[in-house]
Motif scaffolding. Structure first.
Motif, mmCIF file in Angstrom:
data_model
loop_
_atom_site.group_PDB
_atom_site.id
_atom_site.type_symbol
_atom_site.label_atom_id
_atom_site.label_comp_id
_atom_site.label_asym_id
_atom_site.label_seq_id
_atom_site.Cartn_x
_atom_site.Cartn_y
_atom_site.Cartn_z
ATOM 1 N N SER A 237 -11.776 -29.779 6.877
ATOM 2 C CA SER A 237 -10.363 -30.109 6.629
ATOM 3 C C SER A 237 -10.176 -30.609 5.206
ATOM 4 N N VAL B 143 6.671 -38.182 8.805
ATOM 5 C CA VAL B 143 5.400 -38.187 8.059
ATOM 6 C C VAL B 143 5.045 -36.742 7.670
ATOM 7 N N THR C 89 -8.133 -35.120 16.932
ATOM 8 C CA THR C 89 -7.718 -36.268 16.111
ATOM 9 C C THR C 89 -7.466 -37.468 17.029
ATOM 10 N N VAL D 52 1.883 -34.763 14.450
ATOM 11 C CA VAL D 52 2.117 -35.798 13.424
ATOM 12 C C VAL D 52 3.621 -36.103 13.429
ATOM 13 N N PRO D 53 4.010 -37.387 13.416
ATOM 14 C CA PRO D 53 5.443 -37.722 13.433
ATOM 15 C C PRO D 53 6.220 -36.918 12.377
ATOM 16 N N ILE E 264 4.380 -34.825 4.000
ATOM 17 C CA ILE E 264 3.145 -34.092 3.668
ATOM 18 C C ILE E 264 3.495 -32.690 3.163
ATOM 19 N N TYR F 53 -2.883 -28.332 5.946
ATOM 20 C CA TYR F 53 -1.996 -28.512 7.114
ATOM 21 C C TYR F 53 -1.465 -27.151 7.578
ATOM 22 N N ASP G 82 -5.648 -40.353 15.394
ATOM 23 C CA ASP G 82 -5.172 -40.990 14.165
ATOM 24 C C ASP G 82 -4.685 -42.416 14.391
ATOM 25 N N TYR H 25 -11.647 -39.144 11.369
ATOM 26 C CA TYR H 25 -11.556 -37.686 11.185
ATOM 27 C C TYR H 25 -12.108 -37.269 9.807
ATOM 28 N N THR I 269 -4.593 -46.289 11.701
ATOM 29 C CA THR I 269 -5.185 -46.960 10.548
ATOM 30 C C THR I 269 -6.459 -47.694 10.997
ATOM 31 N N LYS J 158 -6.788 -50.883 13.029
ATOM 32 C CA LYS J 158 -6.371 -50.841 14.452
ATOM 33 C C LYS J 158 -7.305 -49.951 15.280
ATOM 34 N N GLN K 111 -7.436 -39.385 4.205
ATOM 35 C CA GLN K 111 -6.044 -39.419 4.663
ATOM 36 C C GLN K 111 -5.763 -40.731 5.368
ATOM 37 N N TYR K 112 -4.630 -41.294 5.038
ATOM 38 C CA TYR K 112 -4.149 -42.503 5.695
ATOM 39 C C TYR K 112 -4.174 -42.289 7.206
ATOM 40 N N GLY K 113 -4.837 -43.160 7.944
ATOM 41 C CA GLY K 113 -4.866 -43.039 9.408
ATOM 42 C C GLY K 113 -5.969 -42.157 9.949
ATOM 43 N N GLN K 114 -6.892 -41.684 9.069
ATOM 44 C CA GLN K 114 -7.914 -40.745 9.535
ATOM 45 C C GLN K 114 -9.332 -41.096 9.064
HETATM 46 N N1 CAA Z 1 0.276 -43.610 1.994
HETATM 47 C C1 CAA Z 1 0.657 -44.878 1.833
HETATM 48 N N2 CAA Z 1 1.123 -45.622 2.816
HETATM 49 C C2 CAA Z 1 1.212 -45.082 4.019
HETATM 50 C C3 CAA Z 1 0.815 -43.750 4.261
HETATM 51 C C4 CAA Z 1 0.344 -43.012 3.179
HETATM 52 N N3 CAA Z 1 -0.033 -41.730 3.311
HETATM 53 N N4 CAA Z 1 0.995 -43.471 5.570
HETATM 54 C C5 CAA Z 1 1.482 -44.603 6.131
HETATM 55 N N5 CAA Z 1 1.639 -45.553 5.198
HETATM 56 C C6 CAA Z 1 2.155 -46.893 5.362
HETATM 57 C C7 CAA Z 1 3.558 -46.914 5.913
HETATM 58 O O1 CAA Z 1 4.491 -46.706 4.869
HETATM 59 C C8 CAA Z 1 3.647 -48.296 6.503
HETATM 60 O O2 CAA Z 1 3.829 -49.250 5.467
HETATM 61 P P1 CAA Z 1 4.712 -50.576 5.696
HETATM 62 O O3 CAA Z 1 4.054 -51.301 6.852
HETATM 63 O O4 CAA Z 1 4.615 -51.304 4.388
HETATM 64 O O5 CAA Z 1 6.085 -50.082 6.009
HETATM 65 C C9 CAA Z 1 2.261 -48.476 7.052
HETATM 66 O O6 CAA Z 1 1.421 -47.550 6.353
HETATM 67 C C10 CAA Z 1 2.176 -48.167 8.527
HETATM 68 O O7 CAA Z 1 0.910 -48.513 8.883
HETATM 69 P P2 CAA Z 1 0.534 -48.791 10.381
HETATM 70 O O8 CAA Z 1 -0.846 -49.290 10.429
HETATM 71 O O9 CAA Z 1 1.608 -49.598 11.049
HETATM 72 O O10 CAA Z 1 0.528 -47.331 10.940
HETATM 73 P P3 CAA Z 1 1.330 -46.602 12.075
HETATM 74 O O11 CAA Z 1 0.868 -47.117 13.372
HETATM 75 O O12 CAA Z 1 2.778 -46.576 11.759
HETATM 76 O O13 CAA Z 1 0.760 -45.095 11.915
HETATM 77 C C11 CAA Z 1 -0.409 -43.265 10.924
HETATM 78 C C12 CAA Z 1 0.150 -44.679 10.754
HETATM 79 C C13 CAA Z 1 -1.135 -43.105 12.240
HETATM 80 C C14 CAA Z 1 -1.379 -43.052 9.808
HETATM 81 C C15 CAA Z 1 0.761 -42.287 10.856
HETATM 82 O O14 CAA Z 1 1.430 -42.492 9.659
HETATM 83 C C16 CAA Z 1 0.302 -40.842 10.925
HETATM 84 O O15 CAA Z 1 0.178 -40.238 11.976
HETATM 85 N N6 CAA Z 1 0.047 -40.213 9.750
HETATM 86 C C17 CAA Z 1 -0.395 -38.835 9.646
HETATM 87 C C18 CAA Z 1 -1.883 -38.753 9.630
HETATM 88 C C19 CAA Z 1 -2.254 -37.319 9.393
HETATM 89 O O16 CAA Z 1 -1.974 -36.718 8.366
HETATM 90 N N7 CAA Z 1 -2.938 -36.714 10.363
HETATM 91 C C20 CAA Z 1 -3.298 -35.345 10.251
HETATM 92 C C21 CAA Z 1 -3.289 -34.740 11.615
HETATM 93 S S1 CAA Z 1 -3.468 -32.987 11.533
HETATM 94 C C22 CAA Z 1 -5.037 -32.760 11.048
HETATM 95 O O17 CAA Z 1 -5.846 -33.630 11.018
HETATM 96 C C23 CAA Z 1 -5.371 -31.342 10.669
HETATM 97 C C24 CAA Z 1 -5.965 -31.323 9.298
HETATM 98 O O18 CAA Z 1 -7.176 -31.207 9.208
HETATM 99 C C25 CAA Z 1 -5.088 -31.369 8.143
#
Ligand code: CAA
Length: 246
Positions: free
Chosen positions: A139, A197, A91, A193-194, A201, A184, A93, A152, A95, A98, A146-149
């Protein structure tokens, strides 16, 4: 049961280790690749302590030449590969607004490019022997986004497109090609993942917990069985009910 040679890419990771162990438990000879020597040796020691002996070969599946050398070395040591599990994945990850090109490219090359690089090296042999089992580990996020992916999810969705095309082309050769789409699972990847967050999930998973690696390996074992010969082009979702699309 026939003992076969299986290559599980990314076998030193959380889900990969469980798949290696499960296939070994079924009586198969199992190989995997590694990129970091130190991590691989520590992993092999741990597996030996648990009673498992795996063939470990250096190889970067994102690189076509390295994947070719990997397959050649595994086949030299164990014999022709009849079972391939394209499990290697990373991954990066962030948005999309960025995301830089390297974050896009690394994920596409490792998660999706590897399917071409490794499968291309084993498909001729499987077709010639008229038997093969190929499983892509995709996945839930390739199914629902997924937000941020964006990187992926694109790679993981692409893996199933790959599956269904290969399934069509190779059905007449005794080769099945399927996808398993985990949700997950409690691996290092998900634990990265933080926490806040991650807890949000987990709250969306009807079963109420993260998955266990063995719960994914079980489906892989099922798909590679001789008796699964009529299951091809399928995508098995294993996600605790988080996503029930069909
Ligand atoms: N839905 C709606 N809004 C969301 C959101 C979601 N799911 N996730 C984040 N946001 C919003 C936040 O609330 C925030 O909003 P505000 O600015 O209004 O407060 C904003 O998005 C943050 O956005 P940024 O661009 O500033 O993002 P960040 O740098 O803080 O990081 C991220 C965002 C990287 C996506 C982080 O939230 C993250 O790591 N998320 C998890 C991603 C994830 O699920 N990865 C899976 C890894 S495991 C895997 O991949 C295995 C598998 O197959 C399942």
């Amino acid at each position: 049961m026939t003992s076969r040679v299986a290559l599980v890419t990314g076998g030193t990771g959380g889900i990969g280790t469980a798949i290696c162990r499960y296939l070994a438990g079924l009586g198969h000879k199992v190989a995997t690749n590694y990129r970091s020597e130190a991590k691989a040796k520590a992993w092999q020691d741990e597996q030996r302590k648990a009673g498992f002996e795996f063939t470990l070969v250096m190889g970067d599946v994102a690189d076509p030449a390295s994947a070719q050398a990997l397959v050649q070395e595994v086949e030299k040591q164990l014999g022709p590969i009849d079972i391939l599990v394209n499990n290697a994945g990373i991954t990066r990850d962030t948005t999309f607004h960025k995301m830089n090109h390297a974050q896009w490219q690394d994920v596409i090359a490792t998660n999706l490019g590897s399917c071409f690089n490794v499968t291309r090296q084993v498909i001729d042999g499987m077709r010639a022997r008229k038997w093969g089992r190929i499983v892509q580990i995709s996945s839930v996020n390739g199914q629902k986004g997924q937000y941020g992916q964006a990187n992926y999810a694109a790679a993981k969705a692409g893996m199933h497109g790959f599956t269904i095309s290969l399934a069509l082309e190779n059905a007449k050769f005794g080769i099945t090609v399927n996808t398993v789409s985990p949700g997950y699972v409690g691996t290092d990847m998900v634990m990265a993942v933080p926490e806040d967050v991650r807890n949000k999930i987990i709250a969306q998973i009807p079963v109420g917990r993260l998955g266990e690696p063995g719960e994914i390996a079980y489906a892989v074992g099922f798909l590679v069985d001789d008796k699964a010969a009529w299951i091809t082009g399928a995508n098995i979702s294993i996600n605790g009910g988080q996503y029930m699309g069909w």
